[in-house]
Structure formats: C-alpha cells, structure tokens
Design a protein around this motif. Sequence first.
Motif, short mmCIF file in Angstrom:
data_model
loop_
_atom_site.label_atom_id
_atom_site.label_comp_id
_atom_site.label_asym_id
_atom_site.label_seq_id
_atom_site.Cartn_x
_atom_site.Cartn_y
_atom_site.Cartn_z
N GLY A 1 13.93 6.08 -2.42
CA GLY A 1 14.63 6.27 -1.35
C GLY A 1 15.51 5.51 -0.99
O GLY A 1 16.51 5.26 -0.24
N LEU A 2 15.55 4.31 -1.96
CA LEU A 2 16.54 2.67 -1.99
C LEU A 2 17.34 3.46 -3.35
O LEU A 2 16.92 3.83 -3.76
CB LEU A 2 15.60 1.84 -1.99
N PRO A 3 18.53 2.65 -3.53
CA PRO A 3 19.40 2.41 -2.28
C PRO A 3 19.41 3.43 -1.20
O PRO A 3 19.47 4.74 -1.28
CB PRO A 3 20.25 2.13 -2.45
N VAL A 4 20.07 3.07 0.18
CA VAL A 4 19.50 4.23 1.11
C VAL A 4 21.39 4.48 1.00
O VAL A 4 21.31 6.12 1.09
CB VAL A 4 20.67 3.40 2.62
N TYR A 5 22.05 4.13 0.29
CA TYR A 5 23.55 4.96 -0.53
C TYR A 5 22.99 5.67 -1.50
O TYR A 5 24.24 4.97 -2.42
CB TYR A 5 25.00 3.65 0.23
N ALA A 6 22.13 6.32 -1.67
CA ALA A 6 21.37 6.61 -3.02
C ALA A 6 22.95 7.66 -3.49
O ALA A 6 23.27 7.72 -4.78
CB ALA A 6 20.63 7.54 -3.04
N ASP A 7 23.68 8.26 -3.30
CA ASP A 7 24.84 9.18 -3.67
C ASP A 7 26.09 8.96 -3.43
O ASP A 7 26.84 9.14 -4.06
CB ASP A 7 25.04 10.50 -2.64
N GLU B 1 0.67 -1.06 -0.27
CA GLU B 1 0.34 0.19 -0.18
C GLU B 1 1.00 1.18 -0.36
O GLU B 1 0.76 2.45 -0.78
CB GLU B 1 -1.30 -0.36 1.22
N GLU B 2 1.68 1.04 0.79
CA GLU B 2 2.86 2.77 0.35
C GLU B 2 3.40 2.49 -0.76
O GLU B 2 3.74 3.77 -1.13
CB GLU B 2 4.03 2.44 2.10
N LEU B 3 3.87 1.30 -1.49
CA LEU B 3 4.60 1.34 -2.35
C LEU B 3 3.25 2.41 -3.61
O LEU B 3 3.90 2.60 -4.64
CB LEU B 3 5.24 -0.37 -3.38
N ASN B 4 2.42 1.68 -3.22
CA ASN B 4 1.37 2.58 -4.58
C ASN B 4 0.84 3.41 -4.07
O ASN B 4 0.41 4.81 -5.19
CB ASN B 4 -0.04 1.13 -4.10
N SER B 5 1.43 4.24 -2.75
CA SER B 5 1.08 5.77 -3.23
C SER B 5 2.41 6.48 -2.95
O SER B 5 2.34 8.00 -2.49
CB SER B 5 0.14 5.48 -1.26
N GLY B 6 3.24 5.80 -3.27
CA GLY B 6 4.59 6.60 -3.82
C GLY B 6 5.41 6.59 -3.11
O GLY B 6 6.28 7.27 -2.73
N GLY B 7 5.04 5.62 -1.99
CA GLY B 7 6.61 5.57 -0.46
C GLY B 7 7.30 4.56 -0.44
O GLY B 7 7.07 3.81 -1.47
N GLY B 8 7.46 4.08 0.59
CA GLY B 8 8.33 3.07 0.15
C GLY B 8 9.71 3.26 1.33
O GLY B 8 9.82 3.76 2.44
N GLY B 9 11.15 3.12 0.67
CA GLY B 9 12.01 3.82 0.74
C GLY B 9 12.63 2.27 2.48
O GLY B 9 12.12 1.66 2.47
N ILE B 10 13.11 3.25 3.40
CA ILE B 10 13.65 2.06 4.20
C ILE B 10 12.38 1.80 5.35
O ILE B 10 12.78 0.89 6.24
CB ILE B 10 14.48 3.09 5.26
N THR B 11 11.72 2.10 5.06
CA THR B 11 11.36 2.27 6.68
C THR B 11 10.02 0.71 5.38
O THR B 11 9.37 0.06 6.09
CB THR B 11 9.30 3.14 5.91
N GLY B 12 9.51 0.72 4.22
CA GLY B 12 9.13 -0.36 3.99
C GLY B 12 10.78 -1.45 3.14
O GLY B 12 10.07 -2.56 3.49
N LEU B 13 11.38 -0.98 3.59
CA LEU B 13 12.75 -2.03 3.91
C LEU B 13 11.98 -3.06 4.99
O LEU B 13 12.80 -3.74 5.37
CB LEU B 13 13.82 -2.14 3.26
N GLN B 14 12.43 -1.75 6.57
CA GLN B 14 12.75 -1.95 7.84
C GLN B 14 11.02 -3.48 7.67
O GLN B 14 11.23 -4.17 8.62
CB GLN B 14 12.44 -1.36 8.36
N ARG B 15 10.48 -2.39 7.51
CA ARG B 15 8.77 -4.14 7.75
C ARG B 15 8.85 -5.34 6.96
O ARG B 15 8.99 -6.23 7.38
CB ARG B 15 8.26 -2.57 6.73
N SER B 16 9.84 -5.19 5.49
CA SER B 16 9.95 -6.47 4.63
C SER B 16 11.16 -7.32 5.24
O SER B 16 11.01 -8.87 6.17
CB SER B 16 10.74 -6.17 3.75
N PRO C 1 13.75 8.05 9.03
CA PRO C 1 14.45 6.75 8.52
C PRO C 1 15.23 6.88 7.27
O PRO C 1 16.08 6.18 7.63
CB PRO C 1 13.33 5.72 8.04
N GLU C 2 14.94 7.70 6.33
CA GLU C 2 16.04 8.21 5.51
C GLU C 2 16.90 8.42 5.58
O GLU C 2 18.36 8.46 4.48
CB GLU C 2 14.54 8.47 3.87
N HIS C 3 17.27 9.01 6.59
CA HIS C 3 18.26 9.55 7.28
C HIS C 3 18.87 9.22 8.10
O HIS C 3 20.41 9.66 8.18
CB HIS C 3 17.97 11.69 7.71
N VAL C 4 19.13 8.04 8.45
CA VAL C 4 19.82 6.92 9.21
C VAL C 4 20.72 7.09 8.93
O VAL C 4 21.76 7.09 10.05
CB VAL C 4 19.34 6.00 10.14
#
Length: 491
Positions: A163-169, A17-32, A422-425
């Motif tokens: 927001g993934l990968p965490v090391y985007a830069d 649901e978060e991915l469908n709404s345009g979210g995700g990132g490390i929050t979705g990764l943590q839940r997975s 979470p995406e800043h940790v």
Amino acid sequence: MVDAGPLVFGGLAEVAEELNSGGGGITGLQRSVEVAAAATGATGAAFIEYAHENGRVVAVAGDLDWSLGRPIDLIHPAVRGLLRYGSRVREFPSSLIGTSGGQQLYSRGLHRVMASEVSANGTGVGVLVVSYRDADGAADEEQRAALSFLASFVALQYGLGRGLPVYADAPAVEPASEPFAVLDAERRVRSWNPSAARLTSRPAEAAIGEPWPFPLPSGEEIVDHQLPCGTWIEIRAARVPASDDLAVSFRARPEQPPDGRDLFIALTGHELRTPITVIRGYADTLVDHWENLAEDARREAINVVGQRARELSRLVDRLLNAVGDDGPTVESTTLLPFDLVESLGAAVDELNAEQRRSLTVTLPPNLPKTRGDRASLATVLAELVTNAGKYSPNWVQIELTAGADAQTVWFRVSDRGIGIRPEHVERAFDRFWQLETGDQRTSSGVGLGLYLVRRIVERQHGWVSLRPRRGGGTVAEVRLPRADADGPGEA
C-alpha cells in the motif's frame, strides 16, 4: 520528563507485527510518524511523500496535525538546499526555510525543525520531519540517531510495498533526480548533480569552479531560459540557511499530461445519458399526452425535468472543469478577503433541500477573514456535502464546523457514514476514482467531486484533506490562508 521508551518500542512492535502479518501501508506509516515524535522529544511529526511533481503531507502527529494534505514544493531550492546540503539528518530554525512553509511553522510556535530524507532501494521516497517549540534548543545525538533509524524503518515499509507509496498509480518524482546546483558566495558552481549535466550537456568537471552559466532569479522569481539546443528551462534560487551559498533548482518546462480522453468518455457516458434519457422521456410524455394528464401529473413531470436539467448542468460544469487547463496557482493579488462564516451560510442556502435537512451547521459568530475566491466556496461545500451524503445512511449526521489559527481559516464537513479506509484518504482525490467495493457505492457519479475540490482549493493557496473520524465516519477539512497572514499559503 516522561520516559518515551515504552511508547516508542510498543509502537515499533505494533508496526512490525502488522508488517509480518502482511499489512502495513499508511496505517503503519502513521504509527511510525507518531513514534518519531516520541522518540525525538518533538512536539509534532509528519511524513512528506514525493508524489507527482512535488510532495504532499500524508501522515501527521501532534503539532503538525494541521498540515495533513498540504502540498509541499520539494523542488524549491530552499528546501532542496536543506535536504541535500550536508548530513542525512538536518536540523534548522523554521525561520530559515525561506518559503511560506517556514512562516506557517513559525507562526504556530514551531521554531525548530529536524528532517531526514527517506530512501528505499536507492530511491528517495519522502522526508520524515519533526518539529520543536524551543528556538534555542538542539537535538542531541540520541535524538538524531532516533530520527535516522525511524527514517530507515519507514524506508523498509516502502521497500515492502503493502500500500505504499500512497500515490501508487502515479510516478513519484525524486527531488534528487531533478537538476540541482550549489553556488558559492562569488556565484561559482560548487556542486553540479548528474541531472544538471544531462539536461545542459555540461559535465560536472566542466561546470564546477566556473561561474554560473545562466540567469539567476531573485527572491521567489522563476526565470525562463532557452538552452542552445532549444530546450527551455525554469530556474529558481534560494540561499542555503546558515551559509553564503546559493541553492539553484532548474528543470525543463514540464510537458502537458495526456488528457485521458478515452477514460473520460468511458466513465462519463452513462452519467450523461441517464439524466438526458429521463428528461427526454418526461418531455415526450408531456408533448404526447398533455391533454390526458391531470394537473398534478403535469406538475410532477415538469418538476422532474427541471431537477434532472439542473443535475445535468452541474455535471457538465464539473466535467469541463476536470478536463480543462490545470493552470498555475492563482496569483495572490487576484484573491480577495472575504468573511468565511457569512460565505458558508450563503453556500448552505444554495444546497438542495435534502442536503440542507441532513446538515447540522455549527459556526462561530465571527472568524478572521480569509483570502480567496468567495464564489467558488459554494462549489467546494456542495461537493463535500454530496460526497458525505453518498456514504452516510439516509443522508444523516453531516456536520459543518469552522475555526481559525494563526495562519489559516478552516472549515470541516464531518459525517457518520461508513468511513474511509486509511489507504484511500489520498486516492479519493484522484480524478475519476470512486469507492466501488461491495454495497458501499450507493449513488452514481464519475469520481470528480473531491478532485475538483482539491484543485479549486489549492489554486487559492489552501489545502484539503480527508481523515477517518473517531467513532466512525469521515472528516473533510479545507484550510485557506488568513487575509491578515504574511504572504500566500503556498508551499
């Protein structure tokens, strides 16, 4: 046995649901990762993202919670052999990993591990790992299929980005792209990947079946060897668990990274200029108007000059450390045992008066000794408290606690500030990175504090992590190896 089905499907539905709404990132990764533990009947789970030259634990659950932020040497041949030798899902006793990572797991009662590499768009991005406490058990087909499915689900999240990968830069290294070989019991080449062929100018058909052509290291040794073309390579080897084969990793010596001089000058000019301007202004006032100033005014001016001079000295030290030699990890023989509780108490005494007033210290009467550089602890604590104070209202509710487990001694600096997203940790540990959104930045700085903390701690075979604090705020945790633990704590 508790039916994990509702938790698994509910968790997957949340992430979807978060991915469908345009979210995700490390929050979705943590839940997975949390779902992975439940779906496989494991007591712990973690995701290791390929980043920079190796990897780092970026999401954890259950019995692997302690490993958040830990660097992992994914290029180590023992780990490469496990990941690359056989099926996509690998299961093995933690005692066979062959690095101190295996010691960390085994000492915590985690005797069995199952892992699946995650590939997105044909590129490896990390490893999904689950752990078990029973040494004699074995995953059934449903558990293996669940881990494989969840690895694909994580790959989907990486493929979408968000927001993934965490090391985007920073370009992540894929271990599969590193030169790698497998040797049989007679030390003849069984496997020779394309990167090995490119580096050595020796195609697979000319290498496979032939004796290993370079020196072979023993144990944790790294052997340097010069190829006929003049390139120097570093070679490491380790036995493949449950076989007589030998896994060999080798690569060209890494080049020195660019020094980022332009960025350094741009970000530090203002920070250096401010205390210098204040010092010069007050000094000029004292020189030009000494006779006309009251005694209280003179004392105040001198105190300001002294305070700003100390700030300037500390800033210069940080900048020099940040652009200095990154160097290898400190040799274990140069790190000495010391009392963490006593050292933390001394480090607290070195904080400025404002920081001490804002800090609640709750330390146990004694802890096992840790092994490291005692003198650096004051710097680490000062940086963590300073960082907590920046994002806490009026420098309040900062807490210092400590503890120990079978392999590490740890301490935490916790605050009740605005918290960290979470995406800043992980981004928070990048050099020159700062939180600069809206009115959240309440003090100056050049974004070096947490970078220096991670650098200092990891050179002592420890690791440091940030995580949101339940109820609001942030927790910074530093783990150092116990002096009485077997071997150093490096990955």
